[in-house]
Design an enzyme around this catalytic site. Sequence first.
Site, mmCIF file in Angstrom:
data_model
loop_
_atom_site.group_PDB
_atom_site.id
_atom_site.type_symbol
_atom_site.label_atom_id
_atom_site.label_comp_id
_atom_site.label_asym_id
_atom_site.label_seq_id
_atom_site.Cartn_x
_atom_site.Cartn_y
_atom_site.Cartn_z
ATOM 1 N N LYS A 166 -19.213 -7.598 20.084
ATOM 2 C CA LYS A 166 -20.463 -6.834 20.116
ATOM 3 C C LYS A 166 -20.413 -5.727 21.175
ATOM 4 O O LYS A 166 -20.887 -4.620 20.945
ATOM 5 C CB LYS A 166 -21.646 -7.776 20.362
ATOM 6 C CG LYS A 166 -21.930 -8.659 19.128
ATOM 7 C CD LYS A 166 -22.873 -9.806 19.433
ATOM 8 C CE LYS A 166 -23.142 -10.648 18.193
ATOM 9 N NZ LYS A 166 -23.770 -11.949 18.498
ATOM 10 N N THR A 186 -32.916 -7.500 15.036
ATOM 11 C CA THR A 186 -33.374 -6.482 15.985
ATOM 12 C C THR A 186 -32.451 -5.264 15.875
ATOM 13 O O THR A 186 -31.289 -5.358 16.233
ATOM 14 C CB THR A 186 -33.334 -7.051 17.418
ATOM 15 O OG1 THR A 186 -34.021 -8.311 17.421
ATOM 16 C CG2 THR A 186 -33.977 -6.116 18.405
ATOM 17 N N SER A 228 -18.570 -11.739 4.908
ATOM 18 C CA SER A 228 -17.464 -12.703 5.005
ATOM 19 C C SER A 228 -17.232 -13.060 6.469
ATOM 20 O O SER A 228 -17.648 -12.325 7.367
ATOM 21 C CB SER A 228 -16.211 -12.119 4.362
ATOM 22 O OG SER A 228 -15.741 -11.006 5.090
ATOM 23 N N VAL A 246 -24.938 -6.742 15.417
ATOM 24 C CA VAL A 246 -25.422 -6.967 16.781
ATOM 25 C C VAL A 246 -26.923 -7.308 16.756
ATOM 26 O O VAL A 246 -27.715 -6.569 16.184
ATOM 27 C CB VAL A 246 -25.213 -5.715 17.670
ATOM 28 C CG1 VAL A 246 -25.552 -6.031 19.126
ATOM 29 C CG2 VAL A 246 -23.785 -5.196 17.568
#
Lengths: 304, 304
Positions: free
Chosen positions: B205, B137, B83, B133
């Site tokens: 982040k 990766t 969301s 994040v």
Amino acid sequence: MILLFGFGGVGRTYAELLYERTGLRLCAVFDSGGGIAKKEGFTSDEVRQLLKTPRGAVVKSGVGRAAALDDALDMCQVVVDVSPPNYETAEPALSLYRRALSKGLAVVTANKAPLALAFRELAHRRLYYKATVMAGTPLVDLLMGLPPQKVLRVRGILNGSTNYIMTRVYKDGVPFEKAVEEARELGILEPDPRLDLEGLDPAAKLVIIANTLGVSLALRGVIRRPLAPLGPVTRYLATLDLETPRASVEPARLTEEDPIHVDYTMNAVEITTDVNTILIKGKGAGRKETAYVLLNDTLKALAH
Amino acid sequence: MILLFGFGGVGRTYAELLYERTGLRLCAVFDSGGGIAKKEGFTSDEVRQLLKTPRGAVVKSGVGRAAALDDALDMCQVVVDVSPPNYETAEPALSLYRRALSKGLAVVTANKAPLALAFRELAHRRLYYKATVMAGTPLVDLLMGLPPQKVLRVRGILNGSTNYIMTRVYKDGVPFEKAVEEARELGILEPDPRLDLEGLDPAAKLVIIANTLGVSLALRGVIRRPLAPLGPVTRYLATLDLETPRASVEPARLTEEDPIHVDYTMNAVEITTDVNTILIKGKGAGRKETAYVLLNDTLKALAH
């Protein structure tokens, strides 16, 4: 409580950091001369005493009491293997892992040989091995975070000592033989230098990477050519095509701009997936770097 | 069985890949208009039907039956949250996590807001968040492999859309406003573009990275300056000093040689520890990349 199997450079640094950074204790230490154990775990003073003991002489240290491996296994929860790799049979480590895992212990290892020769058999959630590839850089944890993202290819500089040698030759103008000698003096070359110079070490790492990504690859399946200077930016290139699969370790000339072009003991790996290209650079050698990653795995093993 | 909370671009791609790549099933899907559930899990045909349903209309799709969130939670083992982030209150996701975790479910999330506002409360082994994040990766998995290696500093380009904008401006000569418009058209800008252009997204982040490394940092503690062109190689730089701790997101001029200098939607992070410097580059945006990493976390959650 930890059984430390191997008490050379990395093992000693691990023991120091274990007592410095965690509340954990060693309950047994084995080296080439035998082993000692103590049910309640060694005190800091006893570990300091052990650290003064010459290589191969823990049984003569006066610390703990001489113990057989099977008795020591019954006192510990985790086996940490920092013994030298044996690429013929993976022994004595392989038998130790079998016994430890069947007794319900976890195994944490920096020794590539058992994984390179018997990954499938050992593939087990209680085996922790990120110290086997790229020392202080947790590449293995990152690789485990990829599937079902499909990895197509891995290219890398996976051996710090040969990368050091080639950097000295072409960046600093040192003759090849002298650069090899330097690497030996710095302690970054394996005691048997063929493991580095003939590519067995990076080949074992490719086997570990492939199997971590779910692709079966055997050590004898890796094409290896010995290290040789070819001209500027010669690197000992490890390549893994996961679709064939095909794996090789060979000297190759990289361009200066190649993302995996790194100098001295640095390692670099490029991972190409169906949707992403990931580059990771970090140190590929070092006692402290390796010991830290072993500690991280030890803490993980005890948390599960 | 999986409860999918959010059914926009990433949610739909996740649903497709889940049925394509794993044997798992969705048992409930919620969007802004409500939710549907089915105890036995939706069939592939039902999911295909759902994928044709307009945004916000799963309850009108004719698939499953309308369900309350609490009833759906009782049918599933894992909640997957895709969301949109709400950086004011983190709701409705935060309440959902509390209920799911207290019922013993695992939570897998790509939504940064609950972690950015309540990391300490949520820090829980059954919360999986690497999709928050660097998209495809798995940086978070690598970070978790570091301690007790001491991380001193993290520097990075953590926002793909602003990096795309700045690359277009200085590499391709596109005016700033036009580059912003392009990023919006490509769908890489957040629906509320201030999250990117005023740095809330990269700040969140940094908060997640700091807390993952055991350092308490709150979102309001991150210094933020809005994105602005400063000249060649302007990047939206995120910096985290873990010793102070001090965190900032601000436009900055990098040198061409700076290892974290990357173009377009690529991300790059440099991690400096007491013994190592690690560089990671990889895609920082993308539906498929994010969906893959959510799938990896889903498989992990179900394996534990």
